[in-house]
Write a protein that holds these residues in place. Sequence first.
Motif, mmCIF file in Angstrom:
data_model
loop_
_atom_site.group_PDB
_atom_site.id
_atom_site.type_symbol
_atom_site.label_atom_id
_atom_site.label_comp_id
_atom_site.label_asym_id
_atom_site.label_seq_id
_atom_site.Cartn_x
_atom_site.Cartn_y
_atom_site.Cartn_z
ATOM 1 N N ILE A 70 6.077 21.232 -3.005
ATOM 2 C CA ILE A 70 6.197 19.858 -3.505
ATOM 3 C C ILE A 70 7.342 19.086 -2.872
ATOM 4 O O ILE A 70 7.463 17.871 -3.091
ATOM 5 N N LEU A 71 8.170 19.748 -2.076
ATOM 6 C CA LEU A 71 9.321 19.081 -1.483
ATOM 7 C C LEU A 71 8.938 17.842 -0.668
ATOM 8 O O LEU A 71 9.580 16.793 -0.818
ATOM 9 N N PRO A 72 7.903 17.893 0.184
ATOM 10 C CA PRO A 72 7.544 16.673 0.925
ATOM 11 C C PRO A 72 7.213 15.492 0.015
ATOM 12 O O PRO A 72 7.577 14.349 0.305
ATOM 13 N N THR A 73 6.537 15.766 -1.099
ATOM 14 C CA THR A 73 6.200 14.701 -2.041
ATOM 15 C C THR A 73 7.462 14.130 -2.687
ATOM 16 O O THR A 73 7.627 12.909 -2.797
ATOM 17 N N LEU A 74 8.372 15.008 -3.102
ATOM 18 C CA LEU A 74 9.606 14.544 -3.727
ATOM 19 C C LEU A 74 10.460 13.753 -2.745
ATOM 20 O O LEU A 74 11.022 12.711 -3.098
ATOM 21 N N VAL A 75 10.549 14.235 -1.513
ATOM 22 C CA VAL A 75 11.341 13.538 -0.495
ATOM 23 C C VAL A 75 10.781 12.142 -0.253
ATOM 24 O O VAL A 75 11.523 11.156 -0.160
ATOM 25 N N GLU A 76 9.462 12.044 -0.169
ATOM 26 C CA GLU A 76 8.833 10.742 0.084
ATOM 27 C C GLU A 76 9.130 9.759 -1.044
ATOM 28 O O GLU A 76 9.454 8.596 -0.805
ATOM 29 N N HIS A 77 9.027 10.221 -2.294
ATOM 30 C CA HIS A 77 9.160 9.293 -3.411
ATOM 31 C C HIS A 77 10.609 8.972 -3.746
ATOM 32 O O HIS A 77 10.918 7.835 -4.121
ATOM 33 N N TYR A 78 11.520 9.948 -3.610
ATOM 34 C CA TYR A 78 12.929 9.629 -3.829
ATOM 35 C C TYR A 78 13.471 8.791 -2.670
ATOM 36 O O TYR A 78 14.303 7.918 -2.874
ATOM 37 N N GLY A 79 13.024 9.084 -1.467
ATOM 38 C CA GLY A 79 13.361 8.246 -0.328
ATOM 39 C C GLY A 79 14.736 8.459 0.264
ATOM 40 O O GLY A 79 15.044 7.912 1.326
ATOM 41 N N GLU A 80 15.583 9.220 -0.385
ATOM 42 C CA GLU A 80 16.929 9.506 0.090
ATOM 43 C C GLU A 80 17.377 10.811 -0.554
ATOM 44 O O GLU A 80 16.734 11.290 -1.499
ATOM 45 N N PRO A 81 18.475 11.413 -0.086
ATOM 46 C CA PRO A 81 18.905 12.688 -0.657
ATOM 47 C C PRO A 81 19.107 12.620 -2.165
ATOM 48 O O PRO A 81 19.720 11.686 -2.692
ATOM 49 N N PHE A 82 18.591 13.610 -2.861
ATOM 50 C CA PHE A 82 18.727 13.722 -4.312
ATOM 51 C C PHE A 82 18.594 15.201 -4.649
ATOM 52 O O PHE A 82 17.555 15.803 -4.389
ATOM 53 N N GLN A 90 16.142 -13.320 6.469
ATOM 54 C CA GLN A 90 15.076 -12.808 5.617
ATOM 55 C C GLN A 90 15.665 -11.918 4.525
ATOM 56 O O GLN A 90 16.710 -11.301 4.709
ATOM 57 N N LEU A 91 14.947 -11.850 3.411
ATOM 58 C CA LEU A 91 15.235 -10.852 2.400
ATOM 59 C C LEU A 91 13.950 -10.079 2.165
ATOM 60 O O LEU A 91 12.899 -10.671 1.897
ATOM 61 N N VAL A 92 14.035 -8.755 2.289
ATOM 62 C CA VAL A 92 12.895 -7.877 2.065
ATOM 63 C C VAL A 92 13.232 -7.022 0.858
ATOM 64 O O VAL A 92 14.343 -6.484 0.761
ATOM 65 N N PHE A 93 12.300 -6.884 -0.081
ATOM 66 C CA PHE A 93 12.596 -6.090 -1.273
ATOM 67 C C PHE A 93 11.391 -5.249 -1.665
ATOM 68 O O PHE A 93 10.259 -5.502 -1.242
ATOM 69 N N GLY A 94 11.654 -4.237 -2.486
ATOM 70 C CA GLY A 94 10.571 -3.379 -2.948
ATOM 71 C C GLY A 94 11.074 -2.336 -3.929
ATOM 72 O O GLY A 94 12.283 -2.140 -4.095
ATOM 73 N N SER A 95 10.126 -1.653 -4.563
ATOM 74 C CA SER A 95 10.456 -0.645 -5.565
ATOM 75 C C SER A 95 10.846 0.686 -4.956
ATOM 76 O O SER A 95 11.529 1.480 -5.609
ATOM 77 N N GLU A 96 10.415 0.950 -3.715
ATOM 78 C CA GLU A 96 10.706 2.236 -3.084
ATOM 79 C C GLU A 96 11.065 2.042 -1.616
ATOM 80 O O GLU A 96 10.685 1.048 -0.989
ATOM 81 N N PHE A 97 11.751 3.033 -1.078
ATOM 82 C CA PHE A 97 12.161 2.980 0.325
ATOM 83 C C PHE A 97 10.962 2.857 1.261
ATOM 84 O O PHE A 97 11.024 2.131 2.254
ATOM 85 N N MET A 98 9.886 3.585 0.958
ATOM 86 C CA MET A 98 8.742 3.588 1.866
ATOM 87 C C MET A 98 8.160 2.193 2.040
ATOM 88 O O MET A 98 7.575 1.890 3.079
ATOM 89 N N ASP A 108 0.822 -1.207 0.000
ATOM 90 C CA ASP A 108 0.000 0.000 0.000
ATOM 91 C C ASP A 108 0.863 1.267 0.000
ATOM 92 O O ASP A 108 0.432 2.314 -0.481
ATOM 93 N N ALA A 109 2.084 1.155 0.527
ATOM 94 C CA ALA A 109 2.992 2.315 0.556
ATOM 95 C C ALA A 109 3.409 2.748 -0.843
ATOM 96 O O ALA A 109 3.878 3.877 -1.034
ATOM 97 N N ILE A 110 3.240 1.876 -1.838
ATOM 98 C CA ILE A 110 3.591 2.233 -3.217
ATOM 99 C C ILE A 110 2.350 2.201 -4.113
ATOM 100 O O ILE A 110 2.466 1.974 -5.328
#
Length: 462
Positions: A323-335, A154-162, A25-27
Amino acid sequence: MCGITGIVRSDSAQIDRELLARMNDAIRHRGPDDDGFYFGDGVGLGMRRLSIIDLKSGHQPIHNSDRTAWIVFNGEIYNYRELRKQLEARGHQFYTDSDTEAIVHAYDEYGTECPRYLRGMFAFAIWDERAKSLFLARDRVGKKPLLYAQLNGQLVFGSEFMALLQHPDVSRDVNYEAIHHYLSFICVPAPLTAYQAIRKLQPGHSLLWKNGEIKLERYWQLDFSHKISINEEEAGERVVDLLRDAVRVRLMSEVPLGAFLSGGIDSSAIVALMAQESSEKVKTFSIGFEEQDFSELHHARRVAEHVGAEHHEFIVRPDAMEILPTLVEHYGEPFADSSAIPSYYVSRETRKYVTVALNGDGGDECFAGYERYAAMNLAQRYAKVLPAVIRNGVIRNVARALPEFQSRANPLRKAQRFLAAASLSPVQRYLRWVSAFDEQAKLNLYSSDFRNETAAFSTIGF
């Protein structure tokens, strides 16, 4: 754009279904059309889907013929129809018309070598019930993201950090080495991430997990050793042929498709080829700004008119703080690439009209469009013409004695930057020119504690 998630356990214990559902659901934004799950002993796979191909029967996860291999997939395989025919000739039977199913059958036929047979952009995970193994793979240049974390078997994987950070055992401790390199590159280089516990699967790599252990393998690397002998005219024709083919295969879609158009060479070439290859008017999308000095809409408009596109323009007033909060959430790390802001705006507006959009990203990297490439070539000549004693003594001292110039467009500033790095080794020189902060600037910025924490890390290695 879709998204995938998953958890595997070496002790074969049941996967927490609510946890995987939260990760998925996070993605949700990556795949608003559909979701799907697969659960088995010690394994759970999740998927969010943005439907583009085989809208009716492409629901994931998808399985092989005897349901012993299950796949979740983010991306698009451009040669899946040809691949499917080859596999059917070898006895494989399909139950969908999706590109996803072609991958899982390719895995059945070729095993972990299957990414070599795929042409496209992809990040996927295949659970093999027979071998009790998980196979992850990412496309050759990393268009699709894939993150993973190893946690006590365990191995945990996903498309995004969230997605990964929903898991309570994934630590949020900061990776100091990643931050050290970020300050040079304004992004965190793979396989590092800003989190100690999370890694990026690198482009052109695959990962095989079994019994709590992982094996990483590089399945593709750009090969510069094979040269061809052609003149400039032939090279131009060959480039157009390759670009045309690349555009043509990307027009395969069952949903509305368009293109970002800035008016520059790269996006204009893509749009022109789309217009030639498409039976319908190309939908183009451009953003402009109220400040005319930063707006290039007139260039995009001319190109759109020339190819007869259905053109859409959007005037925006950039508000980074909004828009910074949205970008930070989706990039998930400094960019820190400033292109993230206009890219967000044009994507947001374009999504109101189409589901898929092509663009001209990568043109400068492929065709040496950045000034630093010309500077690297010039530096090689500079080193041959002038003796080291003159370069490293007289000229460097003169460059250092010049005042600092703030404007990036100032020719003296460019000359100063060139002379300061021209006598370095090629690797050091290139790093100097691409770095936001050089090594000395980073040391001046760091606290004594952070300087000690990062003392062993060398950005040259990346």
